[in-house]
Design a protein around this motif. Structure first.
Motif, short mmCIF file in Angstrom:
data_model
loop_
_atom_site.label_atom_id
_atom_site.label_comp_id
_atom_site.label_asym_id
_atom_site.label_seq_id
_atom_site.Cartn_x
_atom_site.Cartn_y
_atom_site.Cartn_z
N HIS A 175 102.17 39.37 22.99
CA HIS A 175 100.94 39.10 22.25
C HIS A 175 100.22 37.82 22.67
O HIS A 175 99.08 37.88 23.13
CB HIS A 175 101.24 39.06 20.74
CG HIS A 175 101.94 40.27 20.23
ND1 HIS A 175 103.30 40.31 20.06
CD2 HIS A 175 101.48 41.50 19.90
CE1 HIS A 175 103.65 41.52 19.64
NE2 HIS A 175 102.57 42.26 19.53
N HIS B 305 102.66 48.15 23.08
CA HIS B 305 104.03 48.26 23.57
C HIS B 305 104.28 49.65 24.17
O HIS B 305 103.34 50.31 24.58
CB HIS B 305 105.02 47.91 22.46
CG HIS B 305 104.69 46.58 21.84
ND1 HIS B 305 105.14 45.39 22.34
CD2 HIS B 305 103.87 46.27 20.78
CE1 HIS B 305 104.64 44.39 21.60
NE2 HIS B 305 103.87 44.89 20.65
N GLU B 320 107.87 49.58 16.53
CA GLU B 320 106.43 49.32 16.66
C GLU B 320 105.78 50.28 17.65
O GLU B 320 104.71 50.82 17.40
CB GLU B 320 106.22 47.86 17.11
CG GLU B 320 104.76 47.48 17.27
CD GLU B 320 104.54 46.03 17.70
OE1 GLU B 320 105.54 45.31 17.91
OE2 GLU B 320 103.37 45.63 17.84
N HIS B 374 98.97 47.45 16.84
CA HIS B 374 100.29 46.84 16.80
C HIS B 374 100.87 46.94 15.40
O HIS B 374 100.16 47.25 14.45
CB HIS B 374 100.21 45.36 17.22
CG HIS B 374 99.94 45.20 18.68
ND1 HIS B 374 100.91 44.85 19.59
CD2 HIS B 374 98.80 45.38 19.39
CE1 HIS B 374 100.38 44.83 20.80
NE2 HIS B 374 99.09 45.13 20.70
N ALA B 375 102.17 46.67 15.28
CA ALA B 375 102.80 46.51 13.96
C ALA B 375 103.49 45.17 13.98
O ALA B 375 104.09 44.77 14.98
CB ALA B 375 103.77 47.64 13.69
ZN LIG Z 1 102.87 44.16 19.07
#
Ligand SMILES: [Zn+2]
Lengths: 202, 535
Positions: A175, B305, B320, B374-375
């Protein structure tokens, strides 16, 4: 064997010596720092107790939403870089509940560089990425634990870039962009530093 | 109320945009060394899946001597009295006591020792005591203080008109000359760092290519070409865009007038032909610039991801990467069937995909929107709720990209004891910079829609330095769907009904954003305004 070959061998030998000298004399300026940096707690009782100073360290608040600043005594350093090292060493130590550390377990400080422009490069061991559980909030808190600890405590440092195992890194867990120095950001930090328990000397 | 649109802008809606894409260094087989003595080629080899150059080639090009030190497992590279020491085991080079980080150690191949291409910009300049800039996208190695503006060429063609946009970084003085069958744009520079569009010939433009001189660009004219009109739009940080409109008849008056109004910077020479004589008093409504989207046609959905990278995991094992893909697929179906937009998925299955690749997919598909899913996870089980983010720019980011754009700073900034900052990397990869305002508008809409449909975290849309957004050349947001570290939320993130609610929120966001864009086509100055954020 001709003179030319001997000359070539001699040249290689001289070059090798220069190379070895450069490797062991030039590079150790950095490696010494690495060795120093990994020594977090003096094992033997020092002859004189180290001079201490107060620093703000950053931990994850109980609700897991953000970082909070906590006043702690750390070893005082003469130069900004020495002070930054002591702050980070203290920051990387494990912490007692209810505080949580956003630093993945086993993460070590490998080296630290501070530039004239006020950028600090904090080189940490691979556990910071391999031991990270993921999630962008958690990743932000890990990254800004380091960024905050350095920029809040070392006024000459304006921005911090995290290196992993001596190299520029992309992200910790997919991220936060680590390719550039990051500056202090208030969003993920509770501005009021809270004191949890009595100050403890490292 | 929707503002009435001019017939011209409706015509422009139907245009097809062809934009050139920069090739990454990984795709290049050679670099071009530019210096005041000329240019020469430098072969690039892929070693361990990384672009590298042979030290022997560098030695020949830069008058270096290379010696191997088997005892110390290292190499020394010498130029006059300056020495670089490389170790075969670490991505570090020592240049006169200063340590420079490299993405990998040198590697010995059958062709001898190879070093990562970054060695050129980070270490070589220090050794030869001359600034060296490595332009990753065009493969140029610029030695010394040469003026080599980046020129990104975009080409748009429609009925009876076409537009060539030359985005200049930094702005370079130029003249346009019309010759037989071609327009020559002559820049006052040493060379050009050009990315050309991959468009085929048509009736107005037969081709766009580099001209006979290093700083010339040639637009070969097609059989239907009659006239052209050029406009210079000044951008931030010393950048500029030169718009060259080409017409199959005399230039429409509206275009000429609007161009005149938009032209706030240095005037280019007057067009050689074209109806330029309309009184400036008749002001037409502003013409949206062709390269600024006036609707939303393509949406890229990035399921975060995937493959080996599972992302965060919940206590009961919800991953995720699975949640993001499931919601992405729901959203894809909704957009395609109900909005009729083109949807490109960065991944449609469980596979590993690099962060760079995700933005590249969006850029190559000329997407109008980029949404990364995303999570989230926290060390505490307490946090819950969805959240939207868009890119934050550090003061340093602005300084750095601005510093390079102004062309006054050295290309590599050596830093005390800790390496070299190579500025070209920062700027090229920061395509998102010019879209941050619109990304913020999109994030505000997503935030409002998430609130209507699902639980959200406290606070408004956040700004964060998220890597996947940085390279996206369009409005882009990252959406955290919820916290897998919260047991209740982990359960509902896996539930079809909650995934549908999330998908609904995002679907409504895209529909609302499209309406916003269509009602208020962005003007060029707004799009180019650089947001500044003080820490
Ligand atoms: Zn993520």
């Amino acid at each position: 064997m001709t003179g030319r070959v001997w000359l070539a061998i001699g040249g290689v030998a001289v070059a090798g010596t220069i190379g070895a000298w450069l490797l062991f004399v030039t590079l150790p300026e950095v490696y010494d720092e690495v060795d120093d940096a990994t020594v977090t707690v003096p094992r033997d009782a020092p002859a004189e107790p180290p001079r201490l100073t107060s620093a703000t360290l950053f931990y994850v608040a109980e609700d897991g939403e953000r970082l909070i600043g906590v006043e702690r005594e750390v070893v005082a350093g003469d130069a900004p870089i020495a002070q930054a090292r002591h702050v980070l060493e203290a920051q990387f130590l494990s912490v007692e509940p209810p505080l949580l550390s956003a630093m993945p377990e086993g993460t070590l400080l490998r080296a630290l560089y501070v530039t004239d422009q006020g950028d600090a490069f904090v080189d940490v061991s691979r556990e910071i990425a391999s031991g990270h559980a993921g999630g962008s909030l958690d990743e932000l808190l890990t990254v800004y634990t380091i960024v905050n600890a350095v920029t809040v405590n070392i006024p000459t440092v304006r921005a911090v870039q995290i290196l992993i195992e001596g190299r520029e890194a992309d992200t910790l867990a997919g991220h936060v962009d680590l390719r550039r120095p990051l500056t202090l950001r208030p969003e993920w930090t509770d501005p009021a530093p809270a004191d949890f328990g009595a100050p403890t000397a490292p | 109320m929707r503002r009435a649109r001019s017939p011209l802008s409706l015509v422009l809606c139907t245009l097809v945009v062809l934009v050139g894409t920069g090739r990454s260094l990984s795709a290049q087989r050679s670099l071009t060394i530019l210096s005041d003595t000329g240019r020469q080629s430098l072969a690039v080899a892929r070693v361990n899946d990384r672009p590298m150059v042979a030290l022997s080639d560098l030695a020949a090009a830069f008058d270096l001597s290379v010696r191997e030190d088997t005892l110390a497992d290292g190499l020394t590279v010498t130029h006059r009295d300056r020495v670089v020491v490389l170790t075969a085991t670490q991505g570090l080079a020592s240049v006169g006591g200063r340590v420079v980080s490299l993405p990998s150690p040198p590697v010995r191949t059958s062709r001898g020792w190879h070093v990562p291409v970054e060695f050129i910009s980070r270490a070589l300049g220090l050794v030869i005591d001359t600034p060296i800039e490595l332009r990753q996208r065009s493969g140029l190695v610029i030695v010394g203080d040469l003026r080599v503006p980046e020129i990104d060429v975009q080409y748009t063609v429609g009925r009876g008109q076409a537009q060539v946009v030359l985005a200049m970084t930094p702005q370079a003085p130029y003249t346009i000359e019309e010759g037989p069958q071609r327009l020559l744009v002559k820049f006052d520079a040493d060379a050009l760092d050009v990315v050309l569009p991959d468009s085929g010939p048509d009736s107005l433009v037969a081709g766009i290519r580099q001209g006979d001189e290093p700083a010339w660009l040639a637009i070969d004219l097609g059989s239907q070409y009659v006239s052209h009109q050029s406009t210079l739009l000044a951008g931030v940080g010393g950048t500029a865009r030169l718009l060259v409109d080409l017409f199959s008849d005399a230039a429409p008056a509206a275009v000429a007038r609007v161009n005149e109004r938009a032209n706030t910077a240095e005037r280019p020479p007057p067009p050689i032909s074209g109806d330029d004589a309309t009184p400036a008093a008749e002001i037409a409504p502003p013409l949206p610039e062709l390269t600024v989207p006036i609707t939303v046609r393509t949406v890229v959905i990035d399921a975060g991801h995937g493959g080996d990278d599972t992302g965060a995991a919940g206590a009961t094992g919800v991953l995720e990467k699975d949640i993001t893909l499931q919601v992405a697929q729901r959203l894809q179906r909704a957009i395609e069937t109900r909005l009729g937009l083109r949807v490109v998925m960065t991944r449609g299955e469980d596979r590993t995909i690099r962060l760079d690749e995700r933005a590249a997919i969006a850029n190559n598909n000329k997407a109008d929107l980029f949404i990364s899913l995303h999570a989230n996870a926290s060390l505490s089980p307490v946090p819950s709720g969805a959240e939207v983010s868009y890119l934050s720019l550090d003061e340093g980011d602005i300084e750095r990209s601005g510093a390079r754009l102004s062309g006054t700073n050295p290309q590599t900034v050596p830093v005390l004891g800790g390496g070299v900052r190579s500025i070209d990397v920062v700027s090229w990869e920061m395509a998102q910079v010019s879209h941050v305002d619109r990304s913020g508008a999109l994030a505000a809409i997503v935030d409002a829609e998430l609130r209507r449909h699902v639980d959200v975290r406290p606070g408004e849309a956040q700004r964060a330095p998220f890597r996947v957004l940085v390279g996206a050349n369009m409005p882009a947001v990252l959406v955290e769907l919820g916290f897998l570290s919260n047991p209740a939320e982990e359960r509902r993130l896996g539930a079809p009904s909650y995934q549908e609610a999330l998908s609904q929120a995002l679907f409504q966001s895209i529909a609302r954003y499209r309406t916003l864009v269509e009602q208020r086509p962005s003007s060029a100055p707004e799009a180019e305004e650089m947001p500044r954020r003080r820490p």
